[in-house]
Design a protein around this motif. Structure first.
Motif, PDB file in Angstrom:
ATOM      1  N   VAL A   1       0.849  -1.188   0.000  1.00  0.00           N
ATOM      2  CA  VAL A   1       0.000   0.000   0.000  1.00  0.00           C
ATOM      3  C   VAL A   1       0.887   1.241   0.000  1.00  0.00           C
ATOM      4  O   VAL A   1       1.741   1.395   0.880  1.00  0.00           O
ATOM      5  N   PRO A   2       0.739   2.146  -0.965  1.00  0.00           N
ATOM      6  CA  PRO A   2       1.528   3.382  -0.964  1.00  0.00           C
ATOM      7  C   PRO A   2       1.256   4.216   0.280  1.00  0.00           C
ATOM      8  O   PRO A   2       0.210   4.087   0.924  1.00  0.00           O
ATOM      9  N   LEU A   3       2.198   5.083   0.610  1.00  0.00           N
ATOM     10  CA  LEU A   3       2.049   5.903   1.809  1.00  0.00           C
ATOM     11  C   LEU A   3       0.822   6.796   1.733  1.00  0.00           C
ATOM     12  O   LEU A   3       0.137   7.017   2.739  1.00  0.00           O
ATOM     13  N   ALA A   4       0.522   7.302   0.555  1.00  0.00           N
ATOM     14  CA  ALA A   4      -0.641   8.184   0.416  1.00  0.00           C
ATOM     15  C   ALA A   4      -1.941   7.438   0.707  1.00  0.00           C
ATOM     16  O   ALA A   4      -2.866   7.994   1.315  1.00  0.00           O
ATOM     17  N   ASP A   5      -2.012   6.168   0.307  1.00  0.00           N
ATOM     18  CA  ASP A   5      -3.211   5.374   0.565  1.00  0.00           C
ATOM     19  C   ASP A   5      -3.230   4.801   1.969  1.00  0.00           C
ATOM     20  O   ASP A   5      -4.301   4.449   2.484  1.00  0.00           O
ATOM     21  N   ALA A   6      -2.067   4.697   2.605  1.00  0.00           N
ATOM     22  CA  ALA A   6      -1.997   4.154   3.964  1.00  0.00           C
ATOM     23  C   ALA A   6      -2.386   5.179   5.010  1.00  0.00           C
ATOM     24  O   ALA A   6      -2.577   4.835   6.179  1.00  0.00           O
TER      25      ALA A   6
ATOM     26  N   LYS B   1       1.944  10.381   6.439  1.00  0.00           N
ATOM     27  CA  LYS B   1       2.695  11.427   5.756  1.00  0.00           C
ATOM     28  C   LYS B   1       4.175  11.050   5.740  1.00  0.00           C
ATOM     29  O   LYS B   1       4.685  10.493   6.720  1.00  0.00           O
ATOM     30  N   PRO B   2       4.872  11.335   4.646  1.00  0.00           N
ATOM     31  CA  PRO B   2       6.278  10.923   4.547  1.00  0.00           C
ATOM     32  C   PRO B   2       7.171  11.484   5.645  1.00  0.00           C
ATOM     33  O   PRO B   2       8.203  10.891   5.971  1.00  0.00           O
ATOM     34  N   ASP B   3       6.798  12.639   6.246  1.00  0.00           N
ATOM     35  CA  ASP B   3       7.643  13.246   7.263  1.00  0.00           C
ATOM     36  C   ASP B   3       7.342  12.743   8.673  1.00  0.00           C
ATOM     37  O   ASP B   3       7.948  13.213   9.641  1.00  0.00           O
ATOM     38  N   GLU B   4       6.423  11.807   8.817  1.00  0.00           N
ATOM     39  CA  GLU B   4       6.128  11.254  10.132  1.00  0.00           C
ATOM     40  C   GLU B   4       7.272  10.369  10.609  1.00  0.00           C
ATOM     41  O   GLU B   4       7.977   9.755   9.809  1.00  0.00           O
ATOM     42  N   ALA B   5       7.440  10.288  11.930  1.00  0.00           N
ATOM     43  CA  ALA B   5       8.551   9.525  12.491  1.00  0.00           C
ATOM     44  C   ALA B   5       8.374   8.029  12.252  1.00  0.00           C
ATOM     45  O   ALA B   5       9.332   7.332  11.906  1.00  0.00           O
TER      46      ALA B   5
ATOM     47  N   SER C   1      10.703   3.627   9.408  1.00  0.00           N
ATOM     48  CA  SER C   1      10.885   5.062   9.649  1.00  0.00           C
ATOM     49  C   SER C   1      11.930   5.615   8.696  1.00  0.00           C
ATOM     50  O   SER C   1      13.039   5.083   8.605  1.00  0.00           O
ATOM     51  N   THR C   2      11.551   6.662   7.980  1.00  0.00           N
ATOM     52  CA  THR C   2      12.525   7.343   7.124  1.00  0.00           C
ATOM     53  C   THR C   2      13.338   8.362   7.917  1.00  0.00           C
ATOM     54  O   THR C   2      14.343   8.867   7.412  1.00  0.00           O
TER      55      THR C   2
END
Length: 202
Positions: free
Chosen positions: A154-159, A162-166, A182-183
């Motif tokens: 599942v892509p992050l947008a559909d999950a 947000k990409p900047d979340e810990a 975690s990015t």
């Protein structure tokens, strides 16, 4: 009533001899198991490139194994303590204290291993960009690799993350179970490959 209980006539020798013989055929489950093993071997033999890594996964692995050793030692010393108690050599307070420590160690082992097993340690993408290999820890602190099609992730947008979340959720369409990565604490090694799986980060 007599018709309801009428005996069914036994088959004659001619009828028995003319019955078709059944040939052996492998069961569907046996064939599917062989196919699954062959597919796993094929997926494992492919070339993969690292797209994400969590450096602290080695620390989690060491912590998980340390909890196993600690729990094992704590549980092993319980029988002698109970033996000494029944011999009148130790007090009941020591037995209660040792039992409480053992139960706490088991609970902590389960908690640490449960959450450590849901942390993604590394992710790899094959050369075709269609298969993702995810490495995580088992309950006993060993490494386990999961293979899945990229289309199942599942892509992050559909999950809903947000990409900047810990902490980000690793979700799949084929199961309700999810893992975490975690990015911020991890490292995206190959951004192009990473975005093929999870979508655009920015």
């Amino acid at each position: 009533m007599s018709q309801a209980w009428r005996r069914i006539p036994s088959p004659t020798h001619t009828e028995l001899s003319t019955r078709p013989t059944l040939s052996y055929r492998p069961s569907v489950s046996l064939l599917s198991n062989h196919q699954t093993v062959a597919r796993c071997a094929d997926l494992a033999s492919r070339e993969y490139s690292l797209i994400y890594a969590l450096p602290s996964i080695t620390l989690l692995r060491a912590l998980s194994k340390l909890k196993i050793i600690q729990t094992g030692i704590t549980v092993v010393i319980l029988p002698p303590i109970y033996y000494f108690y029944f011999q009148g050599m130790v007090s009941l307070e020591l037995v209660d204290y040792s039992s409480a420590i053992a139960l706490f160690a088991v609970a902590m082992l389960y908690t640490v291993s449960y959450f450590a097993g849901r942390v993604v340690g590394r992710m790899y993408l094959d050369s075709s960009g269609t298969t993702l290999k995810v490495s995580h820890l088992t309950f006993w602190g060993a490494r386990k690799d999961l293979y899945m099609p990229v289309t199942d992730v599942v892509p992050l947008a559909d999950a809903g993350d947000k990409p900047d979340e810990a902490i980000l959720s690793f979700k799949r369409y084929s199961t309700v179970q999810k893992m975490y990565f975690s990015t911020r604490f991890g490292r995206v090694v190959d951004q192009n490959g990473f975005e093929k799986v999870f979508g655009i980060l920015s």
